[in-house]
Write a protein that holds these residues in place. Structure first.
Motif, PDB file in Angstrom:
ATOM      1  N   ARG A 134       0.819  -1.202   0.000  1.00 34.80           N
ATOM      2  CA  ARG A 134       0.000   0.000   0.000  1.00 34.80           C
ATOM      3  C   ARG A 134       0.853   1.252   0.000  1.00 34.80           C
ATOM      4  NH1 ARG A 134      -1.712  -0.666   4.894  1.00 34.80           N
ATOM      5  NH2 ARG A 134      -2.500   1.451   4.864  1.00 34.80           N
ATOM      6  N   THR A 135       0.214   2.370  -0.248  1.00 30.34           N
ATOM      7  CA  THR A 135       0.899   3.640  -0.391  1.00 30.34           C
ATOM      8  C   THR A 135       1.739   3.978   0.830  1.00 30.34           C
ATOM      9  OG1 THR A 135      -0.965   4.410  -1.696  1.00 30.34           O
ATOM     10  CG2 THR A 135       0.562   6.083  -0.910  1.00 30.34           C
ATOM     11  N   SER A 136       2.944   4.449   0.602  1.00 30.37           N
ATOM     12  CA  SER A 136       3.841   4.781   1.693  1.00 30.37           C
ATOM     13  C   SER A 136       3.241   5.851   2.586  1.00 30.37           C
ATOM     14  CB  SER A 136       5.179   5.270   1.121  1.00 30.37           C
ATOM     15  OG  SER A 136       6.055   5.646   2.148  1.00 30.37           O
ATOM     16  N   SER A 188       0.651   5.685   4.570  1.00 31.24           N
ATOM     17  CA  SER A 188      -0.797   5.663   4.747  1.00 31.24           C
ATOM     18  C   SER A 188      -1.126   5.371   6.198  1.00 31.24           C
ATOM     19  CB  SER A 188      -1.410   4.614   3.833  1.00 31.24           C
ATOM     20  OG  SER A 188      -0.864   3.353   4.124  1.00 31.24           O
ATOM     21  N   ILE A 217      -4.431   3.887   8.488  1.00 30.76           N
ATOM     22  CA  ILE A 217      -5.770   3.329   8.621  1.00 30.76           C
ATOM     23  C   ILE A 217      -5.975   2.957  10.088  1.00 30.76           C
ATOM     24  CG2 ILE A 217      -7.328   1.488   7.928  1.00 30.76           C
ATOM     25  CD1 ILE A 217      -6.624   3.413   5.663  1.00 30.76           C
ATOM     26  N   CYS A 237      -7.798  -2.041   3.506  1.00 36.07           N
ATOM     27  CA  CYS A 237      -6.996  -0.814   3.634  1.00 36.07           C
ATOM     28  C   CYS A 237      -6.804  -0.140   2.272  1.00 36.07           C
ATOM     29  CB  CYS A 237      -5.646  -1.137   4.258  1.00 36.07           C
ATOM     30  SG  CYS A 237      -5.709  -1.606   5.994  1.00 36.07           S
ATOM     31  N   GLU A 274      -7.960   3.625   1.127  1.00 32.24           N
ATOM     32  CA  GLU A 274      -7.022   4.613   0.592  1.00 32.24           C
ATOM     33  C   GLU A 274      -7.480   5.159  -0.758  1.00 32.24           C
ATOM     34  OE1 GLU A 274      -3.270   2.746   0.480  1.00 32.24           O
ATOM     35  OE2 GLU A 274      -3.021   2.723   2.653  1.00 32.24           O
ATOM     36  N   ARG A 275      -8.088   4.303  -1.562  1.00 34.64           N
ATOM     37  CA  ARG A 275      -8.557   4.749  -2.870  1.00 34.64           C
ATOM     38  C   ARG A 275      -9.848   5.578  -2.770  1.00 34.64           C
ATOM     39  NH1 ARG A 275      -7.097  -0.692  -4.278  1.00 34.64           N
ATOM     40  NH2 ARG A 275      -9.306  -1.289  -4.135  1.00 34.64           N
ATOM     41  N   ARG A 311     -10.171   5.470   7.630  1.00 36.79           N
ATOM     42  CA  ARG A 311      -9.017   6.333   7.452  1.00 36.79           C
ATOM     43  C   ARG A 311      -8.773   7.092   8.757  1.00 36.79           C
ATOM     44  NH1 ARG A 311     -11.562   6.360   2.435  1.00 36.79           N
ATOM     45  NH2 ARG A 311     -13.066   7.920   3.167  1.00 36.79           N
ATOM     46  N   ARG A 327      -0.110   1.207   9.398  1.00 34.41           N
ATOM     47  CA  ARG A 327       0.696   2.133   8.597  1.00 34.41           C
ATOM     48  C   ARG A 327       1.166   1.532   7.279  1.00 34.41           C
ATOM     49  NH1 ARG A 327       1.171   7.336  10.831  1.00 34.41           N
ATOM     50  NH2 ARG A 327       2.162   7.537   8.808  1.00 34.41           N
ATOM     51  N   GLY A 328       1.190   0.232   7.172  1.00 35.59           N
ATOM     52  CA  GLY A 328       1.628  -0.367   5.913  1.00 35.59           C
ATOM     53  C   GLY A 328       1.321  -1.853   5.881  1.00 35.59           C
ATOM     54  N   SER A 372       5.101   1.361   5.168  1.00 31.03           N
ATOM     55  CA  SER A 372       4.687   1.998   6.423  1.00 31.03           C
ATOM     56  C   SER A 372       5.329   3.358   6.633  1.00 31.03           C
ATOM     57  CB  SER A 372       5.051   1.089   7.602  1.00 31.03           C
ATOM     58  OG  SER A 372       6.448   1.091   7.849  1.00 31.03           O
TER      59      SER A 372
END
Length: 925
Positions: free
Chosen positions: A5-7, A9, A11, A192, A196-197, A255, A271-272, A304
Motif C-alpha cells: 500500500r501507499t507509503s 498511509s 488506517i 486498507c 485509501e482509494r 481512514r 501504517r503499511g 509503512s
C-alpha cells in the motif's frame, strides 16, 4: 513484486469483535493472553463419542484427544437477523458467527450500519464448510439437497461477505477472500487499499474457521503439521507441530483522519501492509518460502514509512512446526536487519500457542492481539516456550517473552503481524500505537439527546437495564456528552426508540430506570443530526441477542470420506493385477490401489510419477502413513518422495518386509580414514569421477565421502536450497552433529556453501568449507538461457572435458545432458540469503584456457572468484592450482599440484584427527 500500500498511509482500527477458544469476545481473549491461558484442551470420552470417534480409535496409540473449540457454536439469533428457522439450520455456523461478530464489531466501533454513514465494505475469509459435509448432507431431511439454493447460499464461501452486506445494509464491496491461512490478513490488506482509494468510508475485515465436529481430536502422523501431544510450542526446542483451533475475528477500519474527526476510539493504526506469493521458489506447493516471506516483510516496512527500529513487537505466523518457525524467524531477521531494525529487545510471539491455529481466522486473531498490545501498552507472555529451537540462529534480534511485559516509561511505539497461507500467499502488516484523541475529554455543558433503540419494547428494556449496570460506578462512567454521542452516532435506529434529554449522569440513570421498568416505550423521533460538537466514542453494551440452537444432527453416514480413512477406490478402474520387475504383484497392486484412493484417480501405471499426478508433500504424508500401517514397516516420508513411482515404492516395501537389499543412502566413500569426513559434493554433471585422481595423489588421511546425485534427474529437488537440504539429510543420518567439513568442485562448491548456511541456521558448527574452483553466485544469477541456447552450448562442454575426461558417448547414455541442464538451472535461480559465518578456502584454477567460449555461450558473468569474500564474515584463503577449470584435474602435473594444494588445505584436519578430536560419527549397522 509484492502488492504493497501507499507509503505513509494511515488506517485506524476503531472496532473489533470475535469468538475464540476460551473467550467469548476480544476482552476475554486479552485477559486470557495476559494470564497465560492455554485454551487448547483435552476432550473427554463423551465429547469424542458425540463427535463420532469410536472408543477404540480414541484409545489407540497416536490418537491425540486435544483441540481448541469455541462454546455454543450452534447458537444464533435468527429472529434478530431476519433469518427463517429453516435457513438458520441450513446455514454453516461459520456464516452465522461471522455475521454476529460483524454486527458486534460495528457496535464496538460506534458506527451505525446502513447507507446513511456512507459505503462500508466487507472483506472476509472462511474455511471449508465441514458442517455441510458432516451434518447437512448426512441428514435424512437434507441428504438430497446438495445443489439446492438454500443449501448453497448457507454454506458456500462466496456468500460469507455478501450476506453481511445484505443483513447490515452496507453498500461497499462485499468480497470473499480465500488465501488459506492468510485469508483474514489478506482481507485487511484489501480493505486498507479500498479505503485509501476512497472507494469506501469504512470496512469490516476478518475471517472465521469452525471445523465440525470441534471435539473430534486427530490422529498424529509423523511428518505432518499437527502436534504429537496436542500442544503448540512456537519457537521452542520441542516444537513439533500445530493444533487446529476454531474461532472468528472482525475489525472495523477507517481512514485515520476520519476516525479522529469522528471521535472514534482507536486501538491501533495500520501504517503499511503488503501481500505476495512465493511462486515456485520453494521445495513444494505446501512448503514455506523464505524468499517470499522476506520480500513481503520488506515491502510492508517500506510502505509503512516508519523506522523499523521503532518496532518493538512482532506477532509471527508461528505455527510451532520444527521447520516452519526457524525459516520464518530467519526471514524476519533478514528483512528487519536490512531495514535497520527492529527495536532493541524486540519481543516476538504467536497466539497459536494459546488458541491453536485458526486457519482462515489466524491472521485476524494475530492482528487483534497486536492492536490490543499497542492499545494497552503490554505484551503477553509466550506460553509453551522453555528454550529456543536449536535450528534457530542464536543472534536473531528478537526476544521471546516468558513473562508479561508492561511498557510504562518507554512506550511500545509500533508492532507488526505476519500471516503466511498454505500455498504461498504471504501478508505482513505494520502497526503504530494510537495517537492522542483530538476531541477534548472534559464535559460539554448543555442538554444532550440520549437515544435508546432496540428491536422491540422488551429488548429496549434490556438495553436500558444493561446500560444502567454499565454506568453504576462514577469512577468509570463516561461523560454524559460522550455517552449520548456514542449512542446517537453508533447505534442503528430500530422499531422501539426512546429519547431522553439529559444534562447530568444522575438524570441519565433516572431515565434508564424508567425505561427499564417499562414506564417508557414505543417510538420517538431523535434529532436528525447530533446537535453539538463531536464527543469521544466510548465502549458500551450492545443490543441484546437471544440466541437459540439451530443445528442439524447427522443421522446418515457422512457424505465425505470417513474420518482418518483413505478415499474410496474410484469407479471405472480397469487395471489388471499388477506385476513389477522387483516387487511382488500383490505389493505393487496394493501400492497402486492406495495411490488411486488418495489421488482419486483410476488406472495409475506402475511407472507414473506421484508428483506428476498431482501429489504434494502433505498428501505424501497421508500415503506414507497408510503404507506404513498396512505393511508394518517404517518408510520415511523423504524416502517416499524420492521413490515417487508405485514400482519403486513397492520394491522398497518388499525389501523392508523381507529385510533384504538395504539401498544406498547416497553417500559414497572415496577414502577411508579416521575422524570426521570431508563431504564432497559432485559437480554439475552429477558424477564423482572427477575426484578419483585427486584422491589417488592426496597424501592426507582425512576421510573423504562423496554425495551422489539422485539416480533419476526427474526426482531431484527443483532448487539449489532443496538439493542442499536433501544432502544434509543424508549426512546428518550418519553424523547427527557437527563440527562438519564440506566441500565441492565447481557446482559442488556452491551447493556446499548453501549446506553450510543451512547447518549454521540449525545451530550447528561448520569447521571447514573447501571450494574447488567454484564460481561466486554473481556469475550466474539473472543470466538465463533459452533451451535452444543451452543445447548449443552442450557440445562446448564435451569439447572441454573430452580430452582427459570419460567417454563422451558414455556421458550421453547416462543422461549427462539432462543432469547438467538441471543443475545449471539451479545455479541460475539461486542467490544466498545470508553470509557464511566462518572461513573458506578456494582452490582456484590460474588459467582461463579453453573455457572462454563455453563461458560466453552460457552467458556467465565472469567476475573474479575472490568475490566469494563478500559472502563470508571470516577470511577467504585462495590457493592457485595449475590449469583451467577442467584441466586442473588432468593426469600428471596438474592433478599432483591440485592434490598438494588440497593436502595443504586439510592438513589442520589431519593434526586434529590424529589427536583424537571429533571422531563421533554414527555409521549404519
Amino acid at each position: 513484486m509484492p502488492d504493497s500500500r501507499t507509503s505513509g498511509s494511515a488506517i485506524a482500527i476503531v472496532g473489533m469483535a470475535g469468538r475464540f477458544p476460551g473467550a467469548r469476545d476480544t476482552t476475554e481473549l486479552w485477559e486470557g493472553l495476559m494470564a497465560g491461558k492455554e485454551s487448547v484442551r483435552r476432550f473427554e470420552d463423551d465429547e469424542l463419542a458425540a463427535a463420532g470417534v469410536p472408543a477404540e480409535q480414541a484409545d489407540a496409540d497416536g490418537y491425540v484427544r486435544r483441540g481448541a473449540d469455541i462454546a455454543d457454536a450452534d447458537l444464533f439469533d435468527a429472529r434478530f437477523f431476519d433469518v427463517t428457522q429453516r435457513d438458520a439450520k441450513l446455514m454453516d455456523p461459520q456464516h452465522r458467527i461471522f455475521l454476529t461478530c460483524a454486527w458486534r464489531a460495528m457496535e464496538d466501533a460506534g458506527t451505525a450500519p446502513g447507507p446513511d454513514y456512507g459505503p462500508v465494505g466487507v472483506f472476509a475469509g472462511t474455511s471449508l464448510s465441514t458442517y455441510l459435509l458432516s451434518h447437512v448432507l448426512a441428514s435424512k431431511e437434507f441428504a438430497g439437497t446438495a445443489l439446492s439454493y438454500p443449501v448453497l447460499l448457507g454454506n458456500d464461501k462466496d456468500f460469507l461477505a455478501t450476506r453481511v452486506s445484505y443483513k447490515l445494509n452496507l453498500n461497499g464491496p462485499g468480497l470473499s477472500v480465500q488465501t488459506a491461512c492468510s485469508s483474514s490478513l489478506t482481507a485487511v490488506h484489501l480493505a486498507c487499499a479500498a479505503l485509501e482509494r476512497g472507494e469506501i468510508k469504512a470496512a469490516l475485515a476478518g475471517g472465521v474457521s469452525i471445523t465440525v465436529p470441534q471435539t473430534g481430536g486427530y490422529r498424529y502422523q509423523q511428518g505432518g503439521i499437527l502436534s504429537p501431544d496436542g500442544h503448540c510450542r512456537p519457537f521452542d526446542a520441542d516444537a513439533a507441530g500445530t493444533v487446529k483451533g476454531n474461532g472468528c475475528g472482525v475489525v472495523v477500519l477507517k481512514r485515520l483522519a476520519d476516525a479522529l474527526a469522528e471521535g472514534d476510539r482507536i486501538y491501533a493504526v495500520i501504517r503499511g501492509t503488503a501481500v505476495n506469493n512465493d511462486g515456485s521458489d520453494k521445495v513444494g506447493f505446501t512448503a514455506p518460502g523464505p524468499n517470499g516471506q522476506q520480500s513481503v516483510i520488506r515491502a510492508a516496512l517500506e510502505a509503512s514509512a516508519l523506522d523499523a527500529a521503532d518496532i518493538g513487537y512482532v506477532e509471527a505466523h508461528g505455527t510451532g512446526t520444527a521447520v516452519g518457525d526457524p525459516l520464518e524467524l530467519m526471514s524476519l531477521a533478514a528483512a528487519y536487519r536490512a531495514a535497520g531494525g527492529p527495536a532493541p529487545d524486540c519481543r516476538i510471539g504467536s497466539v497459536k500457542a494459546n488458541v491453536g491455529h485458526l486457519d482462515a481466522a489466524a491472521g485476524i486473531t494475530g492482528l487483534i492481539k497486536t492492536a490490543l498490545a499497542l492499545h494497552r501498552q503490554a505484551v503477553p507472555a509466550q506460553i509453551n516456550f522453555d528454550r529456543p529451537s536449536p535450528h534457530t540462529d542464536r543472534t536473531l534480534p528478537f526476544t521471546v517473552p516468558t513473562e508479561p511485559v508492561h511498557y510504562a516509561d518507554t512506550p511500545l511505539a509500533a508492532a507488526a503481524v505476519s500471516s503466511f497461507g498454505l500455498g504461498g500467499t504471504n501478508v505482513h502488516c505494520v502497526l503504530e500505537a494510537p495517537p492522542a484523541p483530538t476531541v477534548p475529554a472534559d464535559e460539554e455543558a448543555g442538554v444532550h439527546p440520549l437515544v435508546l433503540s432496540a428491536r422491540d419494547d422488551e429488548a429496549l428494556r434490556t438495553v436500558a437495564t444493561e446500560l444502567l449496570h454499565h454506568l453504576a460506578d462514577d469512577a468509570t462512567a463516561p461523560t454524559v456528552r460522550d455517552l449520548a454521542y456514542t449512542l446517537f452516532t453508533g447505534r442503528a435506529r430500530m422499531a422501539a426508540t426512546r429519547v431522553l434529554d439529559v444534562t447530568t449522569l444522575q438524570e441519565v440513570r433516572a431515565g434508564l430506570r424508567a425505561v427499564a421498568a417499562g414506564a417508557a416505550a414505543g417510538e420517538e423521533q431523535p434529532p436528525a443530526h447530533w446537535p453539538g460538537a463531536p464527543g469521544r466514542k466510548v465502549s458500551l453494551p450492545g443490543h441484546p441477542l437471544h440466541e437459540e440452537s439451530h443445528w442439524i444432527r447427522p443421522d446418515l453416514e457422512p457424505a465425505g470420506p470417513a474420518r482418518d480413512s483413505a478415499p474410496p477406490i474410484p469407479a471405472g478402474s480397469t487395471r489388471p493385477p499388477a506385476s513389477g520387475r522387483g516387487a511382488t504383484g500383490r505389493t505393487l497392486s496394493r501400492v497402486l490401489s492406495v495411490l488411486e484412493q488418495h489421488l482419486a484417480m483410476a488406472d495409475i501405471a506402475p511407472d507414473d510419477d506421484f508428483h506428476d499426478l498431482g501429489g504434494d508433500s502433505m498428501l505424501a504424508v497421508e500415503v506414507t502413513t497408510c503404507l506404513c500401517e498396512e505393511f508394518g514397516v517404517d518408510l520415511g516420508h523423504d524416502e517416499f518422495t524420492e521413490l515417487r513411482t508405485a514400482e519403486r515404492i513397492a520394491e522398497r516395501l518388499d525389501a523392508l518386509v523381507t529385510g533384504a537389499g538395504t539401498p544406498s543412502d547416497g553417500l559414497v566413500s572415496l577414502r577411508e580414514g579416521t575422524g570426521r569426513p570431508l563431504y564432497l559434493v559432485h559437480p554439475a554433471g552429477g558424477t564423482n569421477f572427477v575426484y578419483t585422481g585427486l584422491v589417488a595423489h592426496s597424501r592426507s588421511a582425512v576421510p573423504l565421502t562423496a554425495l551422489s546425485f539422485p539416480a533419476d534427474v526427474s526426482t531431484a529437488p527443483s532448487s539449489l536450497r532443496g538439493l542442499a537440504a536433501l544432502y544434509l539429510e543424508r549426512i546428518r543420518a550418519r553424523q547427527p552433529h557437527g563440527p562438519y567439513r564440506l566441500g565441492g568442485y565447481s557446482f559442488g562448491g556452491n551447493v556446499a556453501y548453501e549446506m553450510a548456511l543451512q547447518l549454521q541456521a540449525a545451530g550447528e558448527e561448520v569447521e571447514a568449507l573447501v571450494m574447488l574452483d567454484s564460481y561466486p553466485p554473481e556469475t550466474y544469477v539473472g543470466r538465463h538461457l533459452s533451451d535452444e541456447e543451452f543445447s548449443d552450448a552442450f557440445p562446448l562442454l564435451l569439447d572441454a572435458v573430452a580430452e582427459d575426461g570419460p567417454d563422451v558417448q558414455e556421458l550421453r547414455a547416462k543422461g549427462f545432458y539432462q543432469i547438467w541442464k538441471h543443475n545449471y538451472d539451479l545455479l541460475k535461480a539461486h542467490y544466498p540469503d545470508q553470509r557464511f559465518r566462518g572461513d573458506a578456502v578456494l582452490l582456484r584454477a590460474e588459467e582461463a584456457g579453453n573455457t572462454l567460449r563455453l563461458d560466453t555461450a552460457l552467458r556467465m558473468n565472469l567476475v573474479d572468484k575472490t568475490l566469494w569474500q563478500a559472502h563470508l564474515s571470516g577470511h577467504l584463503t585462495v590457493r592457485k592450482v595449475l590449469g583451467d577449470h577442467f584441466s586442473m584435474f588432468a593426469e600428471g602435473e596438474p592433478v599432483r599440484a591440485l592434490a598438494a594444494a588440497f593436502d595443504e588445505t586439510v592438513s589442520a584436519f589431519d593434526r586434529a584427527d590424529a589427536g583424537g578430536a571429533g571422531q563421533e560419527v554414527n555409521r549404519p549397522c
